[in-house]
Motif scaffolding. Structure first.
Motif, PDB file in Angstrom:
ATOM      1  N   LEU A 323       0.837  -1.208   0.000  1.00 58.87           N
ATOM      2  CA  LEU A 323       0.000   0.000   0.000  1.00 58.87           C
ATOM      3  C   LEU A 323       0.873   1.259   0.000  1.00 58.87           C
ATOM      4  CD1 LEU A 323      -3.081   0.123  -0.047  1.00 58.87           C
ATOM      5  CD2 LEU A 323      -3.044   0.614   2.384  1.00 58.87           C
ATOM      6  N   VAL A 324       1.977   1.211   0.754  1.00 53.28           N
ATOM      7  CA  VAL A 324       2.908   2.350   0.794  1.00 53.28           C
ATOM      8  C   VAL A 324       3.482   2.589  -0.606  1.00 53.28           C
ATOM      9  CG1 VAL A 324       5.169   3.124   1.652  1.00 53.28           C
ATOM     10  CG2 VAL A 324       3.505   2.162   3.237  1.00 53.28           C
ATOM     11  N   TYR A 325       3.831   1.499  -1.318  1.00 55.86           N
ATOM     12  CA  TYR A 325       4.349   1.629  -2.687  1.00 55.86           C
ATOM     13  C   TYR A 325       3.331   2.342  -3.579  1.00 55.86           C
ATOM     14  CZ  TYR A 325       5.759   0.466  -7.440  1.00 55.86           C
ATOM     15  OH  TYR A 325       6.094   0.559  -8.772  1.00 55.86           O
ATOM     16  N   LEU A 326       2.059   1.953  -3.455  1.00 59.87           N
ATOM     17  CA  LEU A 326       1.007   2.536  -4.306  1.00 59.87           C
ATOM     18  C   LEU A 326       0.758   4.014  -4.010  1.00 59.87           C
ATOM     19  CD1 LEU A 326      -1.544  -0.443  -4.277  1.00 59.87           C
ATOM     20  CD2 LEU A 326      -0.160   0.319  -6.219  1.00 59.87           C
ATOM     21  N   THR A 327       1.192   4.478  -2.838  1.00 61.21           N
ATOM     22  CA  THR A 327       0.977   5.895  -2.490  1.00 61.21           C
ATOM     23  C   THR A 327       2.291   6.685  -2.446  1.00 61.21           C
ATOM     24  OG1 THR A 327       1.003   5.285  -0.148  1.00 61.21           O
ATOM     25  CG2 THR A 327      -1.159   5.493  -1.172  1.00 61.21           C
ATOM     26  N   THR A 328       3.365   6.104  -2.977  1.00 59.49           N
ATOM     27  CA  THR A 328       4.637   6.842  -3.081  1.00 59.49           C
ATOM     28  C   THR A 328       4.545   7.780  -4.282  1.00 59.49           C
ATOM     29  OG1 THR A 328       5.869   5.003  -2.099  1.00 59.49           O
ATOM     30  CG2 THR A 328       7.140   6.593  -3.378  1.00 59.49           C
ATOM     31  N   PRO A 329       4.765   9.091  -4.096  1.00 64.49           N
ATOM     32  CA  PRO A 329       4.548  10.060  -5.184  1.00 64.49           C
ATOM     33  C   PRO A 329       5.410   9.797  -6.411  1.00 64.49           C
ATOM     34  CG  PRO A 329       4.863  11.184  -3.072  1.00 64.49           C
ATOM     35  CD  PRO A 329       5.210   9.750  -2.853  1.00 64.49           C
ATOM     36  N   TYR A 330       4.762   9.797  -7.589  1.00 60.07           N
ATOM     37  CA  TYR A 330       5.469   9.548  -8.850  1.00 60.07           C
ATOM     38  C   TYR A 330       6.495  10.645  -9.152  1.00 60.07           C
ATOM     39  CZ  TYR A 330       1.823   6.082  -9.946  1.00 60.07           C
ATOM     40  OH  TYR A 330       0.991   4.997  -9.915  1.00 60.07           O
ATOM     41  N   ASP A 331       6.149  11.896  -8.827  1.00 62.80           N
ATOM     42  CA  ASP A 331       7.013  13.010  -9.233  1.00 62.80           C
ATOM     43  C   ASP A 331       8.345  13.034  -8.490  1.00 62.80           C
ATOM     44  OD1 ASP A 331       5.679  13.618  -6.921  1.00 62.80           O
ATOM     45  OD2 ASP A 331       5.472  15.748  -7.344  1.00 62.80           O
ATOM     46  N   LEU A 332       8.441  12.330  -7.352  1.00 58.92           N
ATOM     47  CA  LEU A 332       9.715  12.301  -6.612  1.00 58.92           C
ATOM     48  C   LEU A 332      10.645  11.189  -7.110  1.00 58.92           C
ATOM     49  CD1 LEU A 332       8.454  12.891  -2.945  1.00 58.92           C
ATOM     50  CD2 LEU A 332       9.350  14.573  -4.545  1.00 58.92           C
ATOM     51  N   VAL A 333      10.076  10.265  -7.895  1.00 56.19           N
ATOM     52  CA  VAL A 333      10.840   9.095  -8.342  1.00 56.19           C
ATOM     53  C   VAL A 333      11.984   9.502  -9.273  1.00 56.19           C
ATOM     54  CG1 VAL A 333      10.708   6.930  -9.652  1.00 56.19           C
ATOM     55  CG2 VAL A 333       8.900   7.516  -8.016  1.00 56.19           C
ATOM     56  N   ALA A 334      11.699  10.421 -10.199  1.00 53.19           N
ATOM     57  CA  ALA A 334      12.712  10.832 -11.185  1.00 53.19           C
ATOM     58  C   ALA A 334      13.918  11.498 -10.524  1.00 53.19           C
ATOM     59  CB  ALA A 334      12.076  11.785 -12.193  1.00 53.19           C
ATOM     60  N   GLN A 335      13.695  12.125  -9.344  1.00 54.34           N
ATOM     61  CA  GLN A 335      14.790  12.827  -8.648  1.00 54.34           C
ATOM     62  C   GLN A 335      15.617  11.888  -7.761  1.00 54.34           C
ATOM     63  OE1 GLN A 335      12.691  15.805  -6.355  1.00 54.34           O
ATOM     64  NE2 GLN A 335      11.221  16.067  -8.010  1.00 54.34           N
ATOM     65  N   THR A 336      15.236  10.602  -7.740  1.00 54.88           N
ATOM     66  CA  THR A 336      15.855   9.662  -6.795  1.00 54.88           C
ATOM     67  C   THR A 336      16.993   8.868  -7.422  1.00 54.88           C
ATOM     68  OG1 THR A 336      13.717   9.409  -5.727  1.00 54.88           O
ATOM     69  CG2 THR A 336      15.348   7.729  -5.231  1.00 54.88           C
ATOM     70  N   GLY A 416      15.771  16.676   5.905  1.00 53.34           N
ATOM     71  CA  GLY A 416      14.748  17.522   5.274  1.00 53.34           C
ATOM     72  C   GLY A 416      14.116  16.820   4.083  1.00 53.34           C
ATOM     73  N   HIS A 417      14.944  16.063   3.316  1.00 56.52           N
ATOM     74  CA  HIS A 417      14.430  15.330   2.161  1.00 56.52           C
ATOM     75  C   HIS A 417      13.519  14.192   2.608  1.00 56.52           C
ATOM     76  CE1 HIS A 417      17.891  16.710  -0.707  1.00 56.52           C
ATOM     77  NE2 HIS A 417      17.294  17.703  -0.076  1.00 56.52           N
ATOM     78  N   VAL A 418      13.900  13.526   3.709  1.00 58.56           N
ATOM     79  CA  VAL A 418      13.069  12.438   4.252  1.00 58.56           C
ATOM     80  C   VAL A 418      11.709  12.999   4.654  1.00 58.56           C
ATOM     81  CG1 VAL A 418      12.828  10.749   6.126  1.00 58.56           C
ATOM     82  CG2 VAL A 418      15.052  11.072   5.041  1.00 58.56           C
ATOM     83  N   GLN A 419      11.734  14.168   5.306  1.00 54.14           N
ATOM     84  CA  GLN A 419      10.467  14.764   5.734  1.00 54.14           C
ATOM     85  C   GLN A 419       9.629  15.221   4.537  1.00 54.14           C
ATOM     86  OE1 GLN A 419      10.204  18.514   7.990  1.00 54.14           O
ATOM     87  NE2 GLN A 419       9.206  17.305   9.572  1.00 54.14           N
ATOM     88  N   ASN A 420      10.289  15.772   3.504  1.00 54.97           N
ATOM     89  CA  ASN A 420       9.559  16.180   2.292  1.00 54.97           C
ATOM     90  C   ASN A 420       8.891  14.987   1.621  1.00 54.97           C
ATOM     91  OD1 ASN A 420      10.325  18.813   2.664  1.00 54.97           O
ATOM     92  ND2 ASN A 420      12.032  18.735   1.234  1.00 54.97           N
ATOM     93  N   LEU A 421       9.608  13.843   1.628  1.00 56.43           N
ATOM     94  CA  LEU A 421       9.049  12.613   1.063  1.00 56.43           C
ATOM     95  C   LEU A 421       7.804  12.195   1.853  1.00 56.43           C
ATOM     96  CD1 LEU A 421       9.146  10.025  -0.716  1.00 56.43           C
ATOM     97  CD2 LEU A 421      10.765   9.067   0.931  1.00 56.43           C
ATOM     98  N   LEU A 422       7.906  12.272   3.169  1.00 47.53           N
ATOM     99  CA  LEU A 422       6.782  11.897   4.029  1.00 47.53           C
ATOM    100  C   LEU A 422       5.579  12.813   3.780  1.00 47.53           C
ATOM    101  CD1 LEU A 422       5.715  10.188   6.430  1.00 47.53           C
ATOM    102  CD2 LEU A 422       6.667  11.915   7.949  1.00 47.53           C
ATOM    103  N   THR A 423       5.827  14.129   3.709  1.00 43.42           N
ATOM    104  CA  THR A 423       4.750  15.091   3.472  1.00 43.42           C
ATOM    105  C   THR A 423       4.111  14.840   2.112  1.00 43.42           C
ATOM    106  OG1 THR A 423       6.038  16.694   4.739  1.00 43.42           O
ATOM    107  CG2 THR A 423       4.214  17.568   3.457  1.00 43.42           C
ATOM    108  N   GLY A 424       4.976  14.598   1.091  1.00 41.79           N
ATOM    109  CA  GLY A 424       4.467  14.328  -0.258  1.00 41.79           C
ATOM    110  C   GLY A 424       3.639  13.058  -0.302  1.00 41.79           C
ATOM    111  N   ALA A 425       4.083  12.017   0.427  1.00 40.31           N
ATOM    112  CA  ALA A 425       3.357  10.737   0.445  1.00 40.31           C
ATOM    113  C   ALA A 425       2.011  10.876   1.160  1.00 40.31           C
ATOM    114  CB  ALA A 425       4.204   9.664   1.124  1.00 40.31           C
ATOM    115  N   ALA A 426       1.976  11.642   2.254  1.00 37.86           N
ATOM    116  CA  ALA A 426       0.708  11.859   2.984  1.00 37.86           C
ATOM    117  C   ALA A 426      -0.294  12.570   2.081  1.00 37.86           C
ATOM    118  CB  ALA A 426       0.966  12.682   4.241  1.00 37.86           C
ATOM    119  N   SER A 427       0.186  13.568   1.341  1.00 32.87           N
ATOM    120  CA  SER A 427      -0.671  14.325   0.430  1.00 32.87           C
ATOM    121  C   SER A 427      -1.141  13.444  -0.727  1.00 32.87           C
ATOM    122  CB  SER A 427       0.114  15.532  -0.098  1.00 32.87           C
ATOM    123  OG  SER A 427      -0.602  16.204  -1.075  1.00 32.87           O
ATOM    124  N   PHE A 428      -0.203  12.665  -1.313  1.00 29.98           N
ATOM    125  CA  PHE A 428      -0.554  11.816  -2.454  1.00 29.98           C
ATOM    126  C   PHE A 428      -1.486  10.684  -2.026  1.00 29.98           C
ATOM    127  CE2 PHE A 428       0.586   8.520  -5.739  1.00 29.98           C
ATOM    128  CZ  PHE A 428      -0.015   9.172  -6.796  1.00 29.98           C
TER     129      PHE A 428
END
Length: 555
Positions: A323-336, A416-428
Motif C-alpha cells: 500500500l505504501v508503494y502505491l501511495t509513493t509520489p510519482y514526481d519524486l521518483v525521477a529525482q531519486t 529535510g528530504h526524508v520529511q519532504n518525502l513523508l509530506t508528499g506521500a501523505a498528500s498523495f
C-alpha cells in the motif's frame, strides 16, 4: 565600480587562507546587535561557511543572549527526538545557523523564530530563503553571483538584496556582492540591466497546465463547450501573450489538440456535437472525475489506474509495504538515485510477505545485489519501479520507526528530504483515496487508504494518532498526554484544564483550555456523524415494495 573603503579588521595568515572573501570582517561589522544574511551557492557551502565563521568569531559572542541560545539547542533536541545536528550544535551558541532544504520543518520554524527575535543574528542560507519566508537583515552578503552553477538572474538578485533594510522594520540596509575578476562584466550587466520579462508557463507544463485547467473547467462546469473554453483561454495571461509565445500553432489549435488528447486518454467525452464546431460540448468521464477530484497530475493518472488495477490482482495485506508503494509520489521518483548498498541491505531484511511485494513488482534481490556490487546487468528492469520501491522502503521504515533522524541516517538521506518525502506521500495518499472513491472497482482500497493517510500524516506510534487529531497537539505534546494517562479524545474532552496545567510540563492555561475545547468539538462532530449514520440505517428505503402505493392502507 568605484573604490569605497578598506575593511578595518586585522587578518592573520591562517585566517586569510581560511577566509579569502573576508566574510569574518564583513559580518562582525553588524552582528550581534544587528542581523546579517550570507547567501551561499549550495547547501554544503552554507554549513561550511557557518562553521568557518564560528571558528574565528570572538568568544564574547557566546555571552550574547547565551541562555536563550541554550533554549534554542534544547528545543532543537526536543523536535529531533533527542538529536541535534552537530553543525548547529557548534554554531548556534555563537548566534549563527545555516538555513536550507536539508532542515526539517520543525528545525526551520525554531531557527526562524530565533532569528526574528534576535537570538540568532546570522543565517548562512541558499537562494530559497530569498523567495520564501520574511526574514529581513541589516546586511545581506552574496558570497558568489551564482545559484548552484547557474549565474544569478536579475530577479533572483533583487529578491536576495531586497532582504536588506526592509521598510517599517529597519531604517538602514546594505547589500554586498563578492565576485571574482572573471565575473566582473556579467555582474555589471546584472546590476544595471532591466528585470527579466514575466512569461506564462501554461503551455510548458502541459499535463499540469492546459490539460489540467481544461479538466477543471469542464468538471466544475465553468466552460463545457469548445467555444466557451477557447473564450476562457483568450482571457488568461497565456492568451494575452499568445502572439509572443506561440510560433508553430495558434491558440485555437492548441485548445482543440488538448481537448482531443484528454478525450483519447478517456478523461473527457464528447456529449453533443452541436450545429457548429464551437458548440461541441464535453463532459468528464468517471476516470476524469476521479483524476479531477483526486487532484492527480494528468501525466500519471493512467499509470496510477494501471498500478491500482494490478494491485487488486495480488494485494499483499500482511504488510503495509504494498500500500505504501502505491501511495509513493510519482514526481519524486525521477529525482531519486538509490544508494545501492543501503537498498541491498534493506532488501535482505524483508519478511516473506514483503519479498512477495517486490516479486509482484518485478524487482529481485539478485538485481539489487548486482547493482550494489557494480556488476553488469543484462535483464531489463523498469528504473521507475526500482526507484519508487526504494522510496517506499524509506517511507515504510518511517512508519515503523517514526523517527526522521534514524531513517535519515539509515538511508544516507538529508533529514529535510526524508520529511519532504513523508509530506508528499501523505498528500498523495489522500489524493489516491479521493481517486478511488470515484471508481467503484477500487472501493476495496478506501478503508486501507484512510488508515494509511492518517499514519503518513502524523507518522507517530498508532496510539498517539487520536490525540494528534486535536488542534494544538503535536507529537511531543501527544507523548506527554499519553504518558499522563490521557489516551483518547474522550479523556481530553473530559479533562480539567487546571489538572492538565499541573501535570503537563510547559503547558499554559490558555493552551490547556484550547486542547479541552478542541477535543469536545471533535467528539461532538464524531457523535453527529455517527447519529447521521444511525438515522440513515433506520430510514425506510423509498423503493420498498408496497410503500406509498394506492392500496397501502388496505394491505
Amino acid at each position: 565600480m568605484a573604490f569605497s573603503r578598506l575593511l578595518n579588521y586585522k587578518y592573520s595568515d591562517a585566517l586569510r587562507k581560511m577566509d579569502p572573501d573576508h566574510l569574518v570582517a564583513l559580518v562582525t561589522e553588524v552582528i550581534p546587535n544587528y542581523s546579517c544574511l550570507v547567501f551561499c551557492p549550495s547547501k554544503k557551502s552554507c554549513e561550511n561557511v557557518a562553521e568557518m565563521l564560528c571558528k574565528f568569531l570572538s568568544k564574547d559572542y557566546l555571552n550574547h543572549r547565551g541562555e536563550e541560545k541554550s533554549e534554542v539547542i534544547k528545543s532543537l533536541r526536543a523536535v529531533g527526538n533527542g538529536k541535534v545536528c552537530p553543525v548547529l550544535k557548534r554554531t548556534v551558541p555563537f548566534g549563527v545557523a545555516y538555513h536550507h532544504s536539508g532542515l526539517t520543518s520543525d528545525e526551520r520554524r525554531l531557527l526562524e523564530e530565533a532569528y526574528s527575535t534576535g537570538i540568532l543574528c546570522l543565517f548562512t542560507c541558499t537562494s530559497t530563503l530569498a523567495a520564501g519566508v520574511n526574514l529581513p537583515a541589516r546586511r545581506v552578503i552574496l558570497r558568489a553571483p551564482y545559484v548552484a552553477r547557474e549565474f544569478l538572474r536579475r530577479n533572483q538578485y533583487k529578491q536576495m538584496v531586497g532582504r536588506a533594510g526592509r521598510a517599517g522594520i529597519d531604517t538602514v540596509g546594505e547589500s554586498i556582492l563578492i565576485l571574482q575578476e572573471k565575473d566582473k562584466q556579467q555582474v555589471l550587466e546584472l546590476i544595471n540591466g532591466p528585470l527579466e520579462n514575466c512569461y506564462s508557463h501554461l503551455i510548458e507544463e502541459f499535463s499540469k497546465g492546459i490539460q489540467s485547467l481544461f479538466l477543471s473547467l469542464i468538471g466544475l462546469k465553468i466552460a463545457t463547450s469548445l467555444g466557451d473554453i477557447y473564450q476562457f483561454m483568450n482571457g488568461t495571461f497565456f492568451g494575452v501573450q499568445q502572439k509572443i509565445l506561440l510560433k508553430e500553432k495558434s491558440l485555437w489549435e492548441i485548445t482543440v489538440d488538448s481537448l482531443s488528447y484528454l478525450t483519447e486518454k478517456g478523461l473527457l467525452q464528447k456529449e453533443s456535437h452541436g450545429d457548429t464546431e464551437l458548440e461541441c460540448r464535453f463532459r468528464v468521464t468517471k476516470l476524469g472525475q476521479a483524476s479531477f477530484k483526486g487532484a492527480i497530475d494528468l501525466a500519471y493518472c493512467d499509470t496510477l489506474y494501471r498500478d491500482l488495477k494490478k494491485g487488486l490482482e495480488g494485494l499483499v495485506l500482511e504488510s503495509l509495504l504494498h500500500l505504501v508503494y502505491l501511495t509513493t509520489p510519482y514526481d519524486l521518483v525521477a529525482q531519486t538515485e538509490p544508494d545501492w548498498m543501503v537498498y541491498f541491505r534493506q532488501f535482505s531484511q524483508l519478511s516473506p510477505a514483503e519479498q512477495n511485494v517486490a516479486a509482484l513488482l518485478g524487482v529481485s534481490e539478485s538485481f539489487i545485489g548486482k547493482k550494489a556490487s557494480g556488476q553488469a546487468i543484462r535483464k531489463k528492469v523498469d528504473k521507475n519501479i526500482v526507484n519508487r520501491l526504494y522510496l517506499s522502503f524509506v517511507l515504510y521504515s518511517l512508519l515503523k520507526e517514526t523517527n526522521v533522524w534514524s531513517v535519515s541516517e539509515k538511508f544516507n538521506m538529508p533529514r529535510g528530504h526524508v520529511q519532504n518525502l513523508l509530506t508528499g506521500a501523505a498528500s498523495f495518499s489522500s489524493c489516491v483515496l479521493h481517486f478511488c472513491e470515484e471508481l467503484e472497482e477500487f472501493w476495496v482500497y478506501k478503508a486501507l487508504l484512510v488508515e494509511l493517510t492518517k499514519k503518513l500524516t502524523y507518522c507517530v506510534k498508532a496510539e498517539l494518532i487520536p490525540l494528534m487529531e486535536v488542534t494544538g497537539v503535536l507529537e511531543g505534546r501527544a507523548k506527554q498526554l499519553y504518558s499522563a494517562g490521557y489516551k483518547s479524545v474522550t479523556h481530553l474532552a473530559n479533562a480539567s484544564p487546571e489538572v492538565l496545567v499541573r501535570t503537563i510540563d510547559h503547558l499554559s492555561r490558555r493552551q490547556a483550555k484550547q486542547i479541552v475545547s478542541s477535543a469536545k468539538m471533535l467528539l461532538h462532530e464524531k457523535a453527529e456523524a455517527l447519529q447521521e449514520e444511525v438515522e440513515e440505517l433506520l430510514r425506510l428505503p423509498p423503493d420498498l415494495p408496497g410503500l406509498g402505493g394506492p392500496n397501502t392502507e388496505e394491505a
